[in-house]
Write a protein that holds these residues in place. Structure first.
Motif, PDB file in Angstrom:
ATOM      1  N   PHE A 217       0.830  -1.202   0.000  1.00  0.00           N
ATOM      2  CA  PHE A 217       0.000   0.000   0.000  1.00  0.00           C
ATOM      3  C   PHE A 217       0.867   1.256   0.000  1.00  0.00           C
ATOM      4  CE2 PHE A 217      -2.911   3.156   1.768  1.00  0.00           C
ATOM      5  CZ  PHE A 217      -4.089   2.877   1.085  1.00  0.00           C
ATOM      6  N   GLN A 218       1.942   1.255   0.792  1.00  0.00           N
ATOM      7  CA  GLN A 218       2.808   2.427   0.838  1.00  0.00           C
ATOM      8  C   GLN A 218       3.640   2.563  -0.438  1.00  0.00           C
ATOM      9  OE1 GLN A 218       2.947   5.003   3.224  1.00  0.00           O
ATOM     10  NE2 GLN A 218       3.996   5.839   1.434  1.00  0.00           N
ATOM     11  N   ILE A 219       4.143   1.442  -0.947  1.00  0.00           N
ATOM     12  CA  ILE A 219       4.895   1.510  -2.205  1.00  0.00           C
ATOM     13  C   ILE A 219       4.011   2.072  -3.311  1.00  0.00           C
ATOM     14  CG2 ILE A 219       6.094   0.176  -3.980  1.00  0.00           C
ATOM     15  CD1 ILE A 219       6.798  -1.868  -1.761  1.00  0.00           C
ATOM     16  N   TYR A 220       2.779   1.597  -3.372  1.00  0.00           N
ATOM     17  CA  TYR A 220       1.865   2.062  -4.417  1.00  0.00           C
ATOM     18  C   TYR A 220       1.522   3.539  -4.235  1.00  0.00           C
ATOM     19  CZ  TYR A 220      -1.861   1.622  -7.906  1.00  0.00           C
ATOM     20  OH  TYR A 220      -2.641   1.759  -9.022  1.00  0.00           O
ATOM     21  N   ASP A 221       1.389   3.968  -3.001  1.00  0.00           N
ATOM     22  CA  ASP A 221       1.142   5.389  -2.734  1.00  0.00           C
ATOM     23  C   ASP A 221       2.331   6.228  -3.222  1.00  0.00           C
ATOM     24  OD1 ASP A 221      -0.663   7.397  -1.264  1.00  0.00           O
ATOM     25  OD2 ASP A 221       1.263   7.776  -0.308  1.00  0.00           O
ATOM     26  N   ASP A 222       3.533   5.726  -2.988  1.00  0.00           N
ATOM     27  CA  ASP A 222       4.737   6.413  -3.485  1.00  0.00           C
ATOM     28  C   ASP A 222       4.717   6.499  -5.012  1.00  0.00           C
ATOM     29  OD1 ASP A 222       5.612   6.559  -0.865  1.00  0.00           O
ATOM     30  OD2 ASP A 222       7.149   5.010  -1.079  1.00  0.00           O
ATOM     31  N   ILE A 223       4.313   5.414  -5.655  1.00  0.00           N
ATOM     32  CA  ILE A 223       4.267   5.383  -7.113  1.00  0.00           C
ATOM     33  C   ILE A 223       3.220   6.358  -7.644  1.00  0.00           C
ATOM     34  CG2 ILE A 223       3.608   3.940  -9.087  1.00  0.00           C
ATOM     35  CD1 ILE A 223       4.951   1.576  -7.626  1.00  0.00           C
ATOM     36  N   LEU A 224       2.059   6.387  -6.989  1.00  0.00           N
ATOM     37  CA  LEU A 224       0.994   7.277  -7.454  1.00  0.00           C
ATOM     38  C   LEU A 224       1.390   8.747  -7.362  1.00  0.00           C
ATOM     39  CD1 LEU A 224      -2.254   5.624  -6.029  1.00  0.00           C
ATOM     40  CD2 LEU A 224      -1.456   5.671  -8.400  1.00  0.00           C
ATOM     41  N   ASP A 225       2.263   9.083  -6.427  1.00  0.00           N
ATOM     42  CA  ASP A 225       2.727  10.474  -6.356  1.00  0.00           C
ATOM     43  C   ASP A 225       3.489  10.860  -7.615  1.00  0.00           C
ATOM     44  OD1 ASP A 225       3.210  12.955  -4.589  1.00  0.00           O
ATOM     45  OD2 ASP A 225       5.221  12.421  -5.258  1.00  0.00           O
ATOM     46  N   VAL A 226       4.060   9.850  -8.284  1.00  0.00           N
ATOM     47  CA  VAL A 226       4.825  10.096  -9.505  1.00  0.00           C
ATOM     48  C   VAL A 226       3.939  10.016 -10.740  1.00  0.00           C
ATOM     49  CG1 VAL A 226       6.768   9.320 -10.930  1.00  0.00           C
ATOM     50  CG2 VAL A 226       6.918   9.205  -8.432  1.00  0.00           C
ATOM     51  N   VAL A 227       3.077   8.992 -10.805  1.00  0.00           N
ATOM     52  CA  VAL A 227       2.337   8.725 -12.051  1.00  0.00           C
ATOM     53  C   VAL A 227       0.867   9.102 -11.963  1.00  0.00           C
ATOM     54  CG1 VAL A 227       3.914   6.825 -12.555  1.00  0.00           C
ATOM     55  CG2 VAL A 227       1.720   6.329 -11.453  1.00  0.00           C
ATOM     56  N   GLY A 228       0.356   9.403 -10.757  1.00  0.00           N
ATOM     57  CA  GLY A 228      -1.060   9.689 -10.583  1.00  0.00           C
ATOM     58  C   GLY A 228      -1.392  11.146 -10.839  1.00  0.00           C
ATOM     59  N   THR A 229      -2.686  11.465 -10.691  1.00  0.00           N
ATOM     60  CA  THR A 229      -3.176  12.832 -10.831  1.00  0.00           C
ATOM     61  C   THR A 229      -3.840  13.261  -9.534  1.00  0.00           C
ATOM     62  OG1 THR A 229      -5.373  12.171 -11.633  1.00  0.00           O
ATOM     63  CG2 THR A 229      -3.615  12.438 -13.276  1.00  0.00           C
TER      64      THR A 229
END
Length: 304
Positions: A217-229
Protein backbone atom coordinates in the motif's frame (compact mmCIF):
# COMPACT_ATOMS: atom_id res chain seq x y z
CA UNK A 1 -20.47 -15.81 2.59
CA UNK A 2 -19.93 -12.89 0.23
CA UNK A 3 -16.60 -13.65 -1.46
CA UNK A 4 -16.69 -10.83 -3.99
CA UNK A 5 -15.18 -7.54 -2.84
CA UNK A 6 -17.52 -5.30 -4.85
CA UNK A 7 -20.61 -6.96 -3.36
CA UNK A 8 -19.00 -6.91 0.06
CA UNK A 9 -18.32 -3.17 -0.20
CA UNK A 10 -21.85 -2.47 -1.35
CA UNK A 11 -23.15 -4.25 1.72
CA UNK A 12 -20.82 -2.84 4.37
CA UNK A 13 -19.71 0.63 3.28
CA UNK A 14 -23.11 2.24 3.98
CA UNK A 15 -23.18 0.58 7.40
CA UNK A 16 -19.66 1.77 8.22
CA UNK A 17 -20.44 5.31 7.09
CA UNK A 18 -23.70 5.40 9.05
CA UNK A 19 -22.06 4.11 12.21
CA UNK A 20 -19.26 6.65 11.99
CA UNK A 21 -21.60 9.58 11.33
CA UNK A 22 -24.09 8.69 14.06
CA UNK A 23 -21.49 7.62 16.61
CA UNK A 24 -19.45 10.83 16.46
CA UNK A 25 -22.59 12.94 16.71
CA UNK A 26 -23.66 11.05 19.82
CA UNK A 27 -20.29 10.97 21.55
CA UNK A 28 -18.94 14.49 20.90
CA UNK A 29 -20.09 16.93 23.60
CA UNK A 30 -18.84 20.20 22.05
CA UNK A 31 -20.49 21.39 18.84
CA UNK A 32 -17.53 22.71 16.88
CA UNK A 33 -15.30 19.89 18.06
CA UNK A 34 -17.87 17.36 16.89
CA UNK A 35 -18.16 19.13 13.53
CA UNK A 36 -14.39 19.14 13.09
CA UNK A 37 -14.13 15.44 13.96
CA UNK A 38 -17.00 14.53 11.64
CA UNK A 39 -15.61 16.69 8.82
CA UNK A 40 -12.54 14.52 8.37
CA UNK A 41 -14.18 11.17 9.12
CA UNK A 42 -17.06 11.84 6.73
CA UNK A 43 -14.87 13.30 3.98
CA UNK A 44 -14.78 9.99 2.16
CA UNK A 45 -11.98 7.51 1.76
CA UNK A 46 -11.81 3.82 0.96
CA UNK A 47 -12.62 2.64 4.52
CA UNK A 48 -9.93 0.06 3.82
CA UNK A 49 -9.09 -0.68 7.43
CA UNK A 50 -12.57 -1.44 8.83
CA UNK A 51 -13.39 -3.30 5.61
CA UNK A 52 -10.31 -5.45 6.16
CA UNK A 53 -11.47 -6.28 9.68
CA UNK A 54 -14.98 -7.13 8.52
CA UNK A 55 -13.62 -9.15 5.60
CA UNK A 56 -11.39 -11.11 7.97
CA UNK A 57 -14.38 -11.86 10.20
CA UNK A 58 -16.42 -12.91 7.16
CA UNK A 59 -13.62 -15.10 5.84
CA UNK A 60 -13.40 -16.81 9.21
CA UNK A 61 -17.15 -17.45 9.26
CA UNK A 62 -17.87 -15.03 12.12
CA UNK A 63 -21.34 -13.42 11.91
CA UNK A 64 -21.05 -9.63 12.27
CA UNK A 65 -23.32 -7.95 14.81
CA UNK A 66 -23.45 -4.34 16.01
CA UNK A 67 -20.73 -4.90 18.61
CA UNK A 68 -18.27 -6.28 16.06
CA UNK A 69 -19.16 -3.50 13.62
CA UNK A 70 -18.61 -0.81 16.24
CA UNK A 71 -15.24 -2.24 17.25
CA UNK A 72 -14.25 -2.48 13.58
CA UNK A 73 -15.20 1.14 12.92
CA UNK A 74 -13.02 2.30 15.82
CA UNK A 75 -10.00 1.81 13.58
CA UNK A 76 -11.30 4.36 11.06
CA UNK A 77 -11.41 6.95 13.87
CA UNK A 78 -7.76 6.23 14.63
CA UNK A 79 -6.86 6.49 10.96
CA UNK A 80 -8.70 9.80 10.56
CA UNK A 81 -6.91 11.23 13.59
CA UNK A 82 -3.56 10.34 12.04
CA UNK A 83 -4.47 12.10 8.79
CA UNK A 84 -5.59 15.28 10.55
CA UNK A 85 -2.34 15.50 12.51
CA UNK A 86 -0.25 14.54 9.48
CA UNK A 87 -1.73 17.48 7.54
CA UNK A 88 -1.08 20.08 10.26
CA UNK A 89 1.28 23.01 9.61
CA UNK A 90 3.77 21.54 12.08
CA UNK A 91 3.84 18.27 10.10
CA UNK A 92 3.27 18.13 6.31
CA UNK A 93 1.33 21.41 6.13
CA UNK A 94 -1.05 20.09 3.46
CA UNK A 95 -4.06 22.07 2.24
CA UNK A 96 -5.91 19.25 0.47
CA UNK A 97 -7.04 15.80 1.55
CA UNK A 98 -9.43 13.56 -0.40
CA UNK A 99 -10.15 16.43 -2.72
CA UNK A 100 -11.27 18.74 0.09
CA UNK A 101 -9.64 21.39 2.25
CA UNK A 102 -7.79 19.81 5.16
CA UNK A 103 -9.20 20.09 8.67
CA UNK A 104 -6.92 22.87 9.86
CA UNK A 105 -7.72 24.98 6.78
CA UNK A 106 -11.42 24.84 7.70
CA UNK A 107 -11.31 24.85 11.51
CA UNK A 108 -7.86 26.20 12.36
CA UNK A 109 -4.81 24.33 13.64
CA UNK A 110 -5.92 24.37 17.28
CA UNK A 111 -9.36 22.85 16.68
CA UNK A 112 -7.95 20.39 14.15
CA UNK A 113 -5.44 19.21 16.75
CA UNK A 114 -8.25 18.69 19.26
CA UNK A 115 -10.36 16.90 16.64
CA UNK A 116 -7.50 14.45 16.14
CA UNK A 117 -7.15 14.03 19.90
CA UNK A 118 -10.88 13.40 20.17
CA UNK A 119 -10.90 10.78 17.43
CA UNK A 120 -7.91 8.95 18.91
CA UNK A 121 -9.47 8.63 22.34
CA UNK A 122 -12.93 7.87 20.94
CA UNK A 123 -11.43 4.92 19.07
CA UNK A 124 -10.48 3.31 22.37
CA UNK A 125 -13.88 4.16 23.82
CA UNK A 126 -15.60 2.28 21.00
CA UNK A 127 -13.39 -0.75 21.56
CA UNK A 128 -14.69 -1.14 25.13
CA UNK A 129 -18.16 0.47 25.01
CA UNK A 130 -19.84 -2.66 23.63
CA UNK A 131 -20.92 -6.15 24.66
CA UNK A 132 -17.81 -8.06 23.60
CA UNK A 133 -16.10 -10.15 26.26
CA UNK A 134 -13.61 -8.45 28.54
CA UNK A 135 -10.86 -10.69 27.19
CA UNK A 136 -11.51 -9.60 23.60
CA UNK A 137 -11.76 -5.92 24.59
CA UNK A 138 -8.43 -6.09 26.40
CA UNK A 139 -6.69 -7.72 23.46
CA UNK A 140 -8.12 -5.16 21.02
CA UNK A 141 -7.08 -2.18 23.13
CA UNK A 142 -3.56 -3.50 23.64
CA UNK A 143 -3.14 -4.33 19.96
CA UNK A 144 -4.39 -0.93 18.79
CA UNK A 145 -2.29 0.95 21.35
CA UNK A 146 0.82 -0.84 20.09
CA UNK A 147 -0.09 -0.32 16.42
CA UNK A 148 -0.85 3.39 16.80
CA UNK A 149 1.65 4.33 19.49
CA UNK A 150 5.38 4.89 19.94
CA UNK A 151 6.29 1.40 18.71
CA UNK A 152 4.02 1.70 15.66
CA UNK A 153 2.47 4.53 13.66
CA UNK A 154 3.79 7.37 15.82
CA UNK A 155 7.30 5.92 15.59
CA UNK A 156 7.00 5.93 11.81
CA UNK A 157 5.88 9.55 11.83
CA UNK A 158 8.80 10.44 14.09
CA UNK A 159 11.24 8.74 11.72
CA UNK A 160 9.66 10.67 8.87
CA UNK A 161 10.44 13.93 10.67
CA UNK A 162 13.87 12.99 12.00
CA UNK A 163 15.21 11.72 8.70
CA UNK A 164 13.74 14.41 6.46
CA UNK A 165 16.49 15.45 4.05
CA UNK A 166 18.44 12.24 4.74
CA UNK A 167 18.45 9.43 2.20
CA UNK A 168 17.54 6.21 4.00
CA UNK A 169 18.71 2.75 3.05
CA UNK A 170 16.09 0.27 1.82
CA UNK A 171 15.91 -1.55 5.22
CA UNK A 172 15.46 1.81 6.96
CA UNK A 173 12.72 2.82 4.53
CA UNK A 174 10.95 -0.50 5.03
CA UNK A 175 11.02 0.02 8.80
CA UNK A 176 9.65 3.57 8.50
CA UNK A 177 6.81 2.43 6.22
CA UNK A 178 6.08 -0.64 8.34
CA UNK A 179 5.37 1.62 11.29
CA UNK A 180 3.87 4.68 9.60
CA UNK A 181 1.50 2.86 7.23
CA UNK A 182 1.70 -0.85 7.88
CA UNK A 183 0.97 -0.91 11.61
CA UNK A 184 -2.72 0.01 11.35
CA UNK A 185 -3.23 -2.36 8.40
CA UNK A 186 -1.61 -5.12 10.46
CA UNK A 187 -4.03 -4.27 13.26
CA UNK A 188 -7.04 -4.36 10.92
CA UNK A 189 -6.43 -8.06 10.24
CA UNK A 190 -5.31 -8.77 13.81
CA UNK A 191 -8.57 -7.28 15.13
CA UNK A 192 -10.58 -9.71 13.01
CA UNK A 193 -8.48 -12.62 14.26
CA UNK A 194 -8.95 -11.48 17.86
CA UNK A 195 -12.71 -11.05 17.55
CA UNK A 196 -13.05 -14.41 15.78
CA UNK A 197 -10.95 -15.94 18.59
CA UNK A 198 -8.42 -17.58 16.28
CA UNK A 199 -5.58 -19.16 18.31
CA UNK A 200 -2.27 -17.28 18.03
CA UNK A 201 -0.60 -20.32 16.46
CA UNK A 202 -3.06 -20.10 13.56
CA UNK A 203 -2.68 -16.35 12.94
CA UNK A 204 0.78 -16.18 11.37
CA UNK A 205 -0.08 -16.43 7.66
CA UNK A 206 -2.91 -13.91 7.77
CA UNK A 207 -0.71 -11.47 9.68
CA UNK A 208 2.04 -11.98 7.10
CA UNK A 209 -0.52 -11.13 4.44
CA UNK A 210 -1.44 -7.99 6.42
CA UNK A 211 2.20 -6.89 6.66
CA UNK A 212 2.78 -7.50 2.96
CA UNK A 213 -0.37 -5.58 2.07
CA UNK A 214 0.70 -2.66 4.24
CA UNK A 215 4.08 -2.57 2.52
CA UNK A 216 2.46 -2.74 -0.92
CA UNK A 217 0.00 0.00 0.00
CA UNK A 218 2.81 2.43 0.84
CA UNK A 219 4.89 1.51 -2.20
CA UNK A 220 1.86 2.06 -4.42
CA UNK A 221 1.14 5.39 -2.73
CA UNK A 222 4.74 6.41 -3.49
CA UNK A 223 4.27 5.38 -7.11
CA UNK A 224 0.99 7.28 -7.45
CA UNK A 225 2.73 10.47 -6.36
CA UNK A 226 4.82 10.10 -9.51
CA UNK A 227 2.34 8.73 -12.05
CA UNK A 228 -1.06 9.69 -10.58
CA UNK A 229 -3.18 12.83 -10.83
CA UNK A 230 -4.60 15.10 -8.15
CA UNK A 231 -8.11 14.08 -9.20
CA UNK A 232 -7.22 10.40 -8.96
CA UNK A 233 -5.76 10.44 -5.45
CA UNK A 234 -7.49 13.47 -3.93
CA UNK A 235 -4.36 15.39 -2.94
CA UNK A 236 -1.51 17.19 -4.69
CA UNK A 237 0.95 14.96 -6.57
CA UNK A 238 4.70 15.29 -7.08
CA UNK A 239 5.05 16.28 -3.43
CA UNK A 240 7.60 13.60 -2.52
CA UNK A 241 10.59 14.71 -4.58
CA UNK A 242 12.77 15.23 -1.50
CA UNK A 243 11.24 12.49 0.67
CA UNK A 244 12.19 8.92 1.41
CA UNK A 245 10.10 6.95 -1.08
CA UNK A 246 10.56 3.85 -3.20
CA UNK A 247 10.75 5.73 -6.54
CA UNK A 248 13.34 8.12 -5.09
CA UNK A 249 15.44 5.26 -3.75
CA UNK A 250 14.96 2.61 -6.45
CA UNK A 251 13.63 4.54 -9.43
CA UNK A 252 10.11 4.09 -10.77
CA UNK A 253 10.82 0.71 -12.38
CA UNK A 254 12.50 -0.48 -9.20
CA UNK A 255 9.49 0.63 -7.18
CA UNK A 256 7.18 -1.33 -9.48
CA UNK A 257 9.40 -4.39 -9.12
CA UNK A 258 9.25 -4.10 -5.33
CA UNK A 259 5.47 -3.73 -5.52
CA UNK A 260 5.10 -6.81 -7.73
CA UNK A 261 7.25 -8.88 -5.38
CA UNK A 262 5.47 -7.92 -2.19
CA UNK A 263 2.00 -8.42 -3.70
CA UNK A 264 3.05 -11.86 -4.94
CA UNK A 265 4.30 -12.73 -1.46
CA UNK A 266 1.03 -11.46 0.04
CA UNK A 267 -0.96 -13.75 -2.22
CA UNK A 268 1.24 -16.72 -1.28
CA UNK A 269 0.76 -16.03 2.44
CA UNK A 270 -2.98 -15.78 1.92
CA UNK A 271 -3.05 -19.09 0.07
CA UNK A 272 -1.20 -20.72 2.98
CA UNK A 273 -3.64 -19.17 5.44
CA UNK A 274 -6.58 -20.58 3.53
CA UNK A 275 -5.09 -24.06 3.57
CA UNK A 276 -4.15 -23.90 7.25
CA UNK A 277 -7.47 -22.48 8.44
CA UNK A 278 -9.53 -24.34 5.81
CA UNK A 279 -11.36 -21.22 4.72
CA UNK A 280 -12.09 -19.48 1.42
CA UNK A 281 -9.72 -16.50 1.20
CA UNK A 282 -10.96 -15.16 -2.15
CA UNK A 283 -12.58 -12.11 -0.53
CA UNK A 284 -9.28 -11.04 1.04
CA UNK A 285 -7.43 -11.86 -2.18
CA UNK A 286 -9.68 -9.39 -4.01
CA UNK A 287 -8.14 -6.56 -1.98
CA UNK A 288 -4.89 -7.11 -3.89
CA UNK A 289 -6.60 -6.01 -7.10
CA UNK A 290 -6.34 -2.42 -5.86
CA UNK A 291 -2.73 -2.39 -7.01
CA UNK A 292 -2.04 -1.78 -10.69
CA UNK A 293 1.05 -3.88 -11.18
CA UNK A 294 3.59 -3.45 -13.97
CA UNK A 295 3.72 -6.49 -16.20
CA UNK A 296 7.31 -6.67 -17.42
CA UNK A 297 6.30 -9.36 -19.95
CA UNK A 298 3.72 -7.03 -21.50
CA UNK A 299 5.95 -4.08 -22.39
CA UNK A 300 5.52 -2.53 -18.96
CA UNK A 301 1.74 -2.18 -19.28
CA UNK A 302 0.03 -1.73 -15.91
CA UNK A 303 -2.25 -4.59 -14.89
CA UNK A 304 -4.40 -5.41 -11.90
Amino acid sequence: MINNLNAFRLKWLPKIDAWLADGIQQDADQKMLGESMAYSVNAGGKRLRPLFTLATLTTLGQPIDDDLLKASCALELMHAYSLIHDDLPAMDNDDLRRGKATNHIVYGAGMATLAGDGLQTLAFQWLVDNHLSDAIKTQLVLALAKAAGPSGMVAGQADDIEFEGTRLSLPQLKKLDRNKTGALIHYSIAAGLIMAQVPPAKQRDLLTFADDYGAAFQIYDDILDVVGTEKQIGKPVHQDADKNTYPNLLGLNGAYQALNQVVQHARQALKSAGQDLRVDVSLLADFCNYFKLKDEKNNGKATS
